[in-house]
Every structure is written in C-alpha cells, then in structure tokens.
Write a protein that holds these residues in place. Structure first.
Motif, mmCIF file in Angstrom:
data_model
loop_
_atom_site.group_PDB
_atom_site.id
_atom_site.type_symbol
_atom_site.label_atom_id
_atom_site.label_comp_id
_atom_site.label_asym_id
_atom_site.label_seq_id
_atom_site.Cartn_x
_atom_site.Cartn_y
_atom_site.Cartn_z
ATOM 1 N N ASP A 116 0.822 -1.214 0.000
ATOM 2 C CA ASP A 116 0.000 0.000 0.000
ATOM 3 C C ASP A 116 0.856 1.263 0.000
ATOM 4 O O ASP A 116 0.346 2.360 0.235
ATOM 5 N N GLY A 117 2.153 1.110 -0.269
ATOM 6 C CA GLY A 117 3.025 2.258 -0.457
ATOM 7 C C GLY A 117 3.646 2.831 0.794
ATOM 8 O O GLY A 117 4.379 3.828 0.719
ATOM 9 N N ARG A 118 3.404 2.237 1.956
ATOM 10 C CA ARG A 118 4.005 2.770 3.183
ATOM 11 C C ARG A 118 5.454 2.290 3.299
ATOM 12 O O ARG A 118 5.735 1.101 3.195
ATOM 13 N N LEU A 119 6.322 3.275 3.520
ATOM 14 C CA LEU A 119 7.759 2.995 3.503
ATOM 15 C C LEU A 119 8.186 2.205 4.734
ATOM 16 O O LEU A 119 7.821 2.544 5.869
ATOM 17 N N ASN A 120 8.984 1.171 4.491
ATOM 18 C CA ASN A 120 9.615 0.414 5.566
ATOM 19 C C ASN A 120 11.081 0.802 5.726
ATOM 20 O O ASN A 120 11.609 0.837 6.840
ATOM 21 N N ALA A 121 11.734 1.101 4.596
ATOM 22 C CA ALA A 121 13.171 1.376 4.625
ATOM 23 C C ALA A 121 13.510 2.435 3.584
ATOM 24 O O ALA A 121 12.978 2.429 2.470
ATOM 25 N N ILE A 122 14.400 3.340 3.971
ATOM 26 C CA ILE A 122 14.964 4.351 3.068
ATOM 27 C C ILE A 122 16.473 4.306 3.217
ATOM 28 O O ILE A 122 17.004 4.419 4.331
ATOM 29 N N LEU A 123 17.177 4.162 2.101
ATOM 30 C CA LEU A 123 18.643 4.202 2.099
ATOM 31 C C LEU A 123 19.082 5.196 1.019
ATOM 32 O O LEU A 123 18.697 5.073 -0.144
ATOM 33 N N HIS A 124 19.856 6.181 1.423
ATOM 34 C CA HIS A 124 20.291 7.243 0.516
ATOM 35 C C HIS A 124 21.796 7.423 0.697
ATOM 36 O O HIS A 124 22.248 7.937 1.718
ATOM 37 N N ASP A 125 22.566 6.961 -0.280
ATOM 38 C CA ASP A 125 24.025 6.988 -0.217
ATOM 39 C C ASP A 125 24.564 7.897 -1.317
ATOM 40 O O ASP A 125 24.264 7.702 -2.504
ATOM 41 N N VAL A 126 25.376 8.869 -0.927
ATOM 42 C CA VAL A 126 25.810 9.931 -1.831
ATOM 43 C C VAL A 126 27.322 9.932 -1.967
ATOM 44 O O VAL A 126 28.049 9.804 -0.973
ATOM 45 N N VAL A 127 27.794 10.095 -3.202
ATOM 46 C CA VAL A 127 29.206 10.316 -3.490
ATOM 47 C C VAL A 127 29.316 11.659 -4.200
ATOM 48 O O VAL A 127 28.572 11.926 -5.153
ATOM 49 N N GLU A 128 30.217 12.493 -3.749
ATOM 50 C CA GLU A 128 30.417 13.803 -4.353
ATOM 51 C C GLU A 128 31.888 14.195 -4.255
ATOM 52 O O GLU A 128 32.686 13.475 -3.648
ATOM 53 N N GLN A 129 32.255 15.323 -4.844
ATOM 54 C CA GLN A 129 33.668 15.684 -4.899
ATOM 55 C C GLN A 129 33.974 16.905 -4.056
ATOM 56 O O GLN A 129 33.120 17.726 -3.751
ATOM 57 N N THR A 130 35.251 16.995 -3.678
ATOM 58 C CA THR A 130 35.806 18.190 -3.081
ATOM 59 C C THR A 130 37.141 18.433 -3.758
ATOM 60 O O THR A 130 37.519 17.707 -4.679
ATOM 61 N N SER A 131 37.862 19.457 -3.314
ATOM 62 C CA SER A 131 39.161 19.750 -3.911
ATOM 63 C C SER A 131 40.270 19.314 -2.969
ATOM 64 O O SER A 131 40.026 18.935 -1.822
#
Length: 700
Positions: free
Chosen positions: A279-294
């Motif tokens: 029914d669309g109710r969230l059980n798990a959220i995983l958000h993994d980010v890769v980004e750059q710096t100098s």
C-alpha cells in the motif's frame, strides 16, 4: 518609502555596486590562470609585462607578500608554487587601465612542472572517504534500525542511482572588489558579497589585521546564489594588489574566470533504495551519496540530509562520501544539499508511486509524519499535506491519467509531474541598532546584505510594525561591516535572523522612548512612540542568548511543485508549459518580494532540469563551458506560465515575525517535478540531469 527609494535607485541606475564606487587614482587588476591541471610552478617570466607602459606591478608566488593565517585554503593566494587545479590564479598584473592590465597579463609567462590531473568523480575512487561533517554541521552518516535487511525483505523495492552534474551560480554582477589601504594600514573593501561581516573577519585573519582595521562596504549586490557567501580569491588578490601598487585597485573577475575561482555546485552520484509494503508505506529508506571536493579545501555538501526529514520509515540510512580531486573547490549554490538531494528523492518517490500503482500525491500523504523521522523532534509546523492538496486543486491534478506516453497534442507528448519541497528554517545570532532621530524618523542599522531579495524592504516593514511607525518614516541601512555584525545572506536565514535582531532593537528603543516620556524629557514625538530627545536616542540588540534558549523543535519550510511539460516527439525538445509552486514558509513578510523569490527559485529548478551542466575536461581539468553562451540558463520560452502561492501558516516557535525564509525553497523539488512530468509524457525515466533532446531521442 524604503522600498520605493530602493526600487527607484535600481531602475534609474543610481544604486552603486562594488565596481562603481568613485575612488580616485584607481588602478586595475587582471589575473593569470594556471594552464595546467596539476603541478608546480618552476618560473614566472614578468619582463615583457613590466616593459609595457602603464604596468605598475606584477604579483606571483615569486614576490607576493606572505599572508598571516588564511582561514580558507582558497584565500592563500600566491603563497605556494603548487598548482592544485587548472584555472587557479597564479599571477596578477596591476595596470593604469583595464586594457593595459589585461594585455600585460597575457605577456606573463609561467613555466610549470606539470602532472596529470585527477578530475573524474566515480564511486570506486581509491581516495573515497567519509567526511567528519557535512555542510554546515550535520553528521555525514546516520542509521536507524536494519535498513539493508528490511529493504531486501520489502514487498516493493526501488533501487536506482541518480546523478547530477556540476552547476555554476552565475550571478549577474561578477565577483568584484575595490581595495584601498590608507596611510595607517587600514583596509577598505568595496565588495560584492553576501556577508560584509564575514568578509571583514576572514580578510582580517588572512592579513593578520585587527578586524576593526578592515571595513567592507556592500550596500547593493547583483546576485550571488551562495557564491558570494564567503570571500573568494579575488578579494585577497585585490587587497594584495593595492598594497603592491601603493594605490586603490579594482578587480572584477571576468565571467570566464569565475568558473574556476568562485565556486560551484558539486556533481553527485546518489543511490536511493526505497522499501515499501503493497500500500506504499515505507519500511526502509537508504540514501548513499558520493560527491567531490578539492585538494585545497574540504567542502562536503549535505545532499542526503533532506531524506532525514521528509518521510517516515522505521529503518533508514543516509551517508556521504567525498573524493578529493584536482578541481576547484565546490561551494554553496542555492539550497545546497536540498536541491540535488530532493531531486533524487522526489524522483524515486515517483518511481515508487508507479511501482505500487498509487497516485504520487497520495503516496506522499500516506508517508507524512508529525515528527522529524531521525531526530524524533516534533515539527514546529509541517504543512506539506496542505501544500500538496492546495496545489493539486489549483493545478487540476484530479482525473490525471497515470499512464505514461499516451497524451498527444499533434506531435507533442504531454505530461504532468509533482514533487515535494523542504528547507530548514535556519537562524543565526545577529546584532542591530535602532535609532530615533530628532526629526521624528527612525534609522535601523545592521550589516546585512541585500543580494536582490528585497531585504531592505522586508526589514523596514518589520521595523515599522515593531515601532508602530509609518513605513515612510523608517530608513534601513545595511551592507557595511561598520554596522552591527550580521550573518551571511544565505540559508534562507536572513529575514529570520536579521529581522529578529531588528525587532529586539526596535522593542528596546520603544521602551527607552516610553521611559523618556515617563521621565518628562522634552523633544519631538512621533507615532505614539514617546518623546525623542533633541540629540536622538538609540538602542541595540544581540540575539545570541535568545537563540541558545530556544525550545527544541524541528523547524522546516515545506512545499509542493507541479509541472506540465510538452516533449516534441521528433526533436526531443522539452518545454515547460506551466509550473505551480505552493509553499508553507511561515508568515510572508512581503508578498511581492516573496512571490519573486519563489518564482526565481522555481525558474532555476527548470534550468537544473533541462539546461544547466558544467562540463569538466577530463584530460586537462577545468570546465569547458565557461560563459553564458555555453552554460545555458532558462529564458521565457523555457517556461511559459509559472506561478507561486502559499498557505497561511502560524508557527509560534520560529522568531518574533513567525517567518521561515523563502530564498532557497523555491528551487528545491522543482527539477524533480519537471523530470517526473517528462517521464509521464514519454515513459522515459532519465536519471541524469540535464534532460536534453540527446537523452530522450534514442527512446522516443
């Protein structure tokens, strides 16, 4: 009066910007940029440049004065022979005229021992690491429950990767500075900055000066979008050049040089996994980010932090990883973190809606929450559902056919999309002075910045309301570090932070005026505010203690973005037919400037979705498209009908005005709404921005 004077100055061209101050005996600076992406400077040939008539000085690592303690690696101008990225300032010329300086800069010959630069962001980079914090002070990683296990066992799973490119701020006014030293060693800077107080403190530290020996003047700023939040190398270079030439200098960074020296939004690689029941109710959220710096300075954008705020799910994880590359240092760009992070999250929510067969608005409502999911703090107010419902009614969402690629008008495919918005309601300590003048008018002073947002008008309205005075009798003076210290114009915190200081200063002034009446002091009076002594009367405020004592709440603004697009089936061209944003951002101080800010942000979101991309040259480093002929921003033809509205929101837990700030939230979620509409129109899911004809045509 204040807003009328402000608009008159701007439309008649009498408002002075940094480069326009009439300074006598001024010289001009032109900078030389590194032509290699990494390496060491072995020699700097200045003979040809110095031989040119009108050249006053040439600066480089071979003769520049030693700086004291730059608080930012990018401010250590000419302090090393190391080249950290292509386009870095490696020399500068001071000339009697701008033409002379530029010609002489062309004649400076810099020799290098070059090395191959590493400029490509990738998830398997060997130097990938976890930063200690992400902007401004958030933990890099968070985790609750068993997100991996629960995701793998969820009835509905979405596992996708979204990427966003580097983007550049491109304010209309370039980064510009006039620098002059007096005979006592005091430095004055007329600078295009979002924070005069910040420039004052950072430049003073860089040159080893007492902050009181540095004055920064910036009453009008022609845009910044975050790129002018802290001083960039041009400020230090101008001050250094003025000292070397022994006279005032002007330095406006050419548009082409801004791309390497004034910051940009980092590219991101974002893997998002959503696990839900049927029914669309969230059980798990995983958000993994890769980004750059100098390699010069660490900047970690808080891309995954909005995922910590938006939707309830008992099992969750967010993470940030950085790669230090031989590139310019990323920096703030309108709604840093929230903008790319919500693009990915709201696009994935659309994918989950399709996977579960649930309307995208209904899906978001089912996963709404009255507490910040990760901290557990109650929201001071959260009207996301109201924004979604109000927007749906205004936009005509009811009856939308969820099927993709089925609505045609001639050879145009038509689609609609929705996305949510959020942005924190930040506040910083500020100081202000309110003064009652002998003529019955009032003056408010604070070192705030107006970067085109209408800050003067908003602060004048706040002051007039607090003083119970006519707006025409209130004058607001800002943009000068000689005024009480103010936070940077950024993070949607200006009106809230500066406004609180203005309210408290005006309240203190009213108390003094009423005391003067009770004490029988003579003088003029105005608007029921009591007697004003012949010498005037003033009161000051500092909000530091007040902020420390605030109750614990999660304070955020929310909104909903709606877009309708048409896609040419033969060319792949995308046009946004109409766009609507509905926001809940506390009390709206000035509806005219508020609507302008919302629409400005939404328009930038259209640019993010369809046009903007800074392309890195992977062989030599530096960005290939370095002006507005090649870096495309939206025009009227790209969005034909755009509107913004807001829901009335009363939030007693914010500040005396009840405002949340509106400068940033307009861009958040806008790109996702457009991308979701493109998918609805075509059935093609594009997971890399911008969405161009080249990305659509192969599948149309």
């Amino acid at each position: 009066m204040t807003e009328r004077l402000e608009s008159r100055e701007k439309v008649t061209g009498t408002a002075r910007y940094a480069f326009e101050y009439p300074v006598e005996n001024v010289a001009y600076v032109a900078a030389v940029q590194a032509s290699v992406g990494r390496g060491e400077i072995t020699a700097v040939g200045t003979e040809a440049a110095m031989a040119l008539p009108g050249v006053l000085a040439v600066l480089s690592c071979e003769n520049a004065p030693r700086l004291s303690d730059p608080p930012d690696g990018e401010l250590a101008v000419f302090q090393s022979r190391t080249v950290s990225y292509r386009g870095q300032f490696v020399a500068a010329v001071v000339g009697e005229t701008l033409e002379t300086a530029r010609e002489a800069a062309r004649l400076v010959h810099v020799e290098y021992a070059p090395e191959a630069p590493d400029v490509r962001l990738r998830t398997d980079h060997p130097s990938l690491y976890q930063p200690g914090k992400v902007n401004p002070v958030f933990p890099a990683d968070t985790e609750q429950g068993e997100p991996e296990e629960v995701f793998n066992n969820s009835a509905v799973r979405v596992d996708v990767t979204y990427t966003t490119p580097a983007e550049h701020n491109n304010p209309m006014e370039p980064h510009a500075t006039i620098a002059l030293w007096d005979e006592h060693g005091y430095l004055t800077l007329y600078d295009s900055t979002q924070g005069a107080s910040t420039v004052q403190s950072m430049v003073a530290q860089t040159f080893g000066l007492d902050p009181s020996h540095v004055r920064v003047v910036a009453p009008h700023v022609g845009g910044g979008f975050g790129s002018k939040g802290i001083p960039k190398p041009n400020v230090v270079l101008a001050a250094m050049a003025a000292g070397a030439a022994g006279r005032p200098v002007k330095f406006a960074v050419p548009r082409q040089q801004m791309y390497a020296t004034t910051g940009y939004r980092t590219p991101t690689i974002q893997r998002l996994r959503l696990g839900a029941d049927n029914d669309g109710r969230l059980n798990a959220i995983l958000h993994d980010v890769v980004e750059q710096t100098s390699t010069v300075k660490e900047f970690a954008e808080q891309t995954a932090t909005p995922t910590r705020v938006m939707y309830q799910a008992p099992h969750r994880r967010t993470s940030h990883r950085l790669v230090p590359l031989d590139v310019p240092t990323p920096s703030w760009m309108r709604a840093p973190g929230e903008t790319p992070g919500m693009y990915a999250l709201e696009s994935v929510m659309d994918e989950l809606a399709i996977a579960t067969g649930i309307d995208p608005i209904e899906l978001r409502i089912r996963n709404d929450t009255d507490r910040e999911p990760e901290s557990g703090l109650p929201f001071s107010s959260r009207n996301l559902v109201a924004c979604l419902q109000e927007g749906a009614a205004r936009f005509g969402w009811a009856g939308r056919d969820p099927a993709t690629g089925v609505r045609w008008e001639g050879r145009k495919l038509i689609g609609t999309g929705v996305a949510a918005s959020t942005y924190p309601a930040y506040m910083s300590p500020n100081r202000a002075i309110a003064r009652a003048e002998p003529d019955g008018t009032f003056t408010v002073r604070i070192a705030a910045a107006d970067i085109g947002t209408g800050a003067r008008t908003a602060l004048a309205l706040i002051a007039a309301e607090t003083l119970k005075a006519d707006l025409g009798d209130v004058r607001v003076e800002l943009g000068d570090s000689a005024f009480p210290r103010a936070s940077v114009a950024g993070g949607s915190s200006g009106t809230a932070g500066w406004g609180t200081a203005v309210v408290r200063a005006c309240e203190a002034l009213r108390a003094k005026l009423n005391g003067a009446v009770a004490g029988g002091r003579g003088g003029s009076s105005h608007a029921g505010n009591g007697a004003i002594p012949p010498e005037g009367l003033e009161a000051a405020a500092d909000t530091g203690a007040e902020l420390k004592a605030r109750e614990k709440y999660a304070r955020h603004a929310f909104g909903a973005q709606f877009a309708e697009v048409e896609v040419d089936a033969d060319t792949g061209e995308v046009r946004v037919r109409r766009m609507l944003g509905v926001f809940a951002a506390g009390r709206i101080i000035n509806p005219a400037t508020a609507r302008s800010q919302f629409i400005g942000g939404m328009t930038m979101g259209v640019g993010m979705a369809l046009l903007e991309e800074s392309v890195m040259d992977e062989e030599f480093g530096d960005f290939l498209n370095r002006d507005l002929a090649q870096y495309h921003v939206p025009a009227c033809a790209d969005v034909r009908d755009i509107d913004a509205a807001w829901v009335e929101e009363s939030d007693p837990h914010l500040n005396p005005m009840g405002s949340k700030g509106i400068g940033e939230i307009g861009i958040v979620g806008a790109a996702a709404a457009v991308g979701n509409a493109v998918h609805h129109a075509t059935g093609i899911r594009v997971r890399h921005l911008p969405i161009t004809p080249a990305t659509l045509l192969p599948d149309l």
